[in-house]
Scaffold this motif. Structure first.
Motif, short mmCIF file in Angstrom:
data_model
loop_
_atom_site.label_atom_id
_atom_site.label_comp_id
_atom_site.label_asym_id
_atom_site.label_seq_id
_atom_site.Cartn_x
_atom_site.Cartn_y
_atom_site.Cartn_z
N LYS A 186 2.88 3.80 -6.02
CA LYS A 186 2.99 2.66 -5.12
C LYS A 186 2.40 3.00 -3.74
CE LYS A 186 6.39 -0.59 -3.17
NZ LYS A 186 6.13 -0.30 -1.74
N VAL A 187 2.76 4.16 -3.20
CA VAL A 187 2.25 4.58 -1.90
C VAL A 187 0.74 4.78 -1.95
CG1 VAL A 187 2.26 6.45 -0.18
CG2 VAL A 187 4.41 5.63 -1.15
N ALA A 188 0.26 5.40 -3.03
CA ALA A 188 -1.18 5.65 -3.18
C ALA A 188 -1.95 4.33 -3.27
CB ALA A 188 -1.44 6.50 -4.41
N ARG A 189 -1.39 3.36 -4.03
CA ARG A 189 -2.07 2.07 -4.17
C ARG A 189 -2.12 1.33 -2.83
NH1 ARG A 189 1.26 -0.15 -7.37
NH2 ARG A 189 0.38 0.72 -9.29
N GLU A 190 -1.02 1.35 -2.09
CA GLU A 190 -0.99 0.69 -0.78
C GLU A 190 -1.95 1.37 0.20
OE1 GLU A 190 3.11 0.89 0.30
OE2 GLU A 190 3.68 -0.90 -0.88
N GLN A 191 -2.09 2.69 0.08
CA GLN A 191 -3.03 3.40 0.94
C GLN A 191 -4.47 2.98 0.64
OE1 GLN A 191 -2.83 5.92 3.63
NE2 GLN A 191 -4.89 5.07 3.62
N LEU A 192 -4.79 2.84 -0.63
CA LEU A 192 -6.15 2.42 -1.00
C LEU A 192 -6.42 0.99 -0.52
CD1 LEU A 192 -6.63 3.89 -4.59
CD2 LEU A 192 -7.27 4.87 -2.38
N GLN A 193 -5.44 0.12 -0.65
CA GLN A 193 -5.61 -1.25 -0.16
C GLN A 193 -5.82 -1.26 1.35
OE1 GLN A 193 -6.02 -4.01 -1.97
NE2 GLN A 193 -6.41 -5.06 -0.02
#
Length: 284
Positions: A186-193
């Motif tokens: 979740k954190v990684a996906r939000e960082q990419l966004q």
């Protein structure tokens, strides 16, 4: 006033530039001291950044050294006029390691920034959760209050983009950084966004070096190149797990400009990079 025990990187740079100016003029520290009827030790402390110097004395030294670079002289006078407590990061003095303050200072005064990141993202483009995950992974374990202070400081660094004329930022990131699930999916996906959204700002250019690239393999350290208000004040910061290093020698600046140019050539174009990040984010 006693010499400073820990001059900031910018204070040290002022002294270093005065020393370069003196050496180019073929003058000794003793001769410079004679100009102010002081001793050689004082000049040495000024040139190491351990003692401050007034704008008036900088101009007097410039005349003595026959320096006619008006832009450089004015830039040095600006540094000399700055004082402790003037900027937001001074509030973290004694709370965080001095390197954190130096990085914030460097970014604040830069005309432009060029980052090369192998396995993480620049602090100025990190989300709060991503930064917290990084600091929580430090060994030995950091106290909770220091993690909070580091995350807060990192978020404040991003204020450079809220200015009326923000610095231009070029970020070159390896695909490895995009694939690492720091903080979880979740954190990684939000960082990419967050990266995708940041890359749409006109002052930010984000480029990705894919695994398929067979030429660029220098992934050993993070490099930050900051453009000063004059080229003579350009600075390179090399970050590695054990320490950080500030470089300003002409040969080091040239070497790292070449490295960044090579990395740029090995990377995808900005639009293609944005699509590349979209693809990886969907896989998470």
């Amino acid at each position: 006033m006693p010499p400073r025990d820990n001059p900031t990187a910018r204070q040290a740079r002022l002294g270093a530039e005065l020393k370069k100016m003196r050496i180019r003029a073929g003058k000794t520290a003793r001769e410079a001291a004679g100009l102010f009827s002081t001793d050689q030790a004082r000049i040495s402390n000024i040139e190491s950044g351990r003692l401050g110097i007034s704008e008036e004395r900088i101009r007097k030294l410039a005349v003595f050294y026959e320096c006619v670079d008006t832009a450089l002289i004015e830039a040095l006078c600006t540094i000399a006029s700055e004082h402790r407590g003037q900027y937001w990061w001074d509030g973290y003095r004694g709370v965080l390691p001095l390197g954190f303050l130096d990085i914030a200072e460097l970014e604040h005064h830069a005309g432009y920034l060029r980052y090369l990141q192998p396995v993480t993202f620049p602090g100025v483009l990190q989300t709060e959760d991503y930064a917290r995950a990084l600091f929580n992974s430090v060994l030995p374990k950091l106290p909770t209050n220091e993690v909070l202070a580091r995350v807060e400081h990192r978020m404040k660094r991003q204020g450079i983009f809220d200015r009326q004329n923000p610095p231009e930022l070029e970020v070159i990131v390896h695909e490895a950084a995009l694939r690492m699930r720091i903080g979880g999916r979740k954190v990684a996906r939000e960082q990419l966004q967050h990266l995708i959204e940041a890359s749409e700002r006109p002052e930010i250019m984000l480029r990705i070096i894919p695994f398929t690239n067979e030429d660029f393999i220098d992934l050993t350290q993070t490099v930050l190149y900051t453009g000063g208000v004059v080229p003579q004040l350009d600075t390179v910061y090399i970050d590695n797990p054990s320490s950080g290093l500030f470089l300003d020698a002409a040969a080091e600046l040239e070497k790292n400009r070449t490295l960044l140019d090579f990395a740029e050539q090995a990377s995808l174009e900005p639009a293609e990079s944005r699509s590349f990040i979209h693809h990886i984010a969907r896989e998470l």
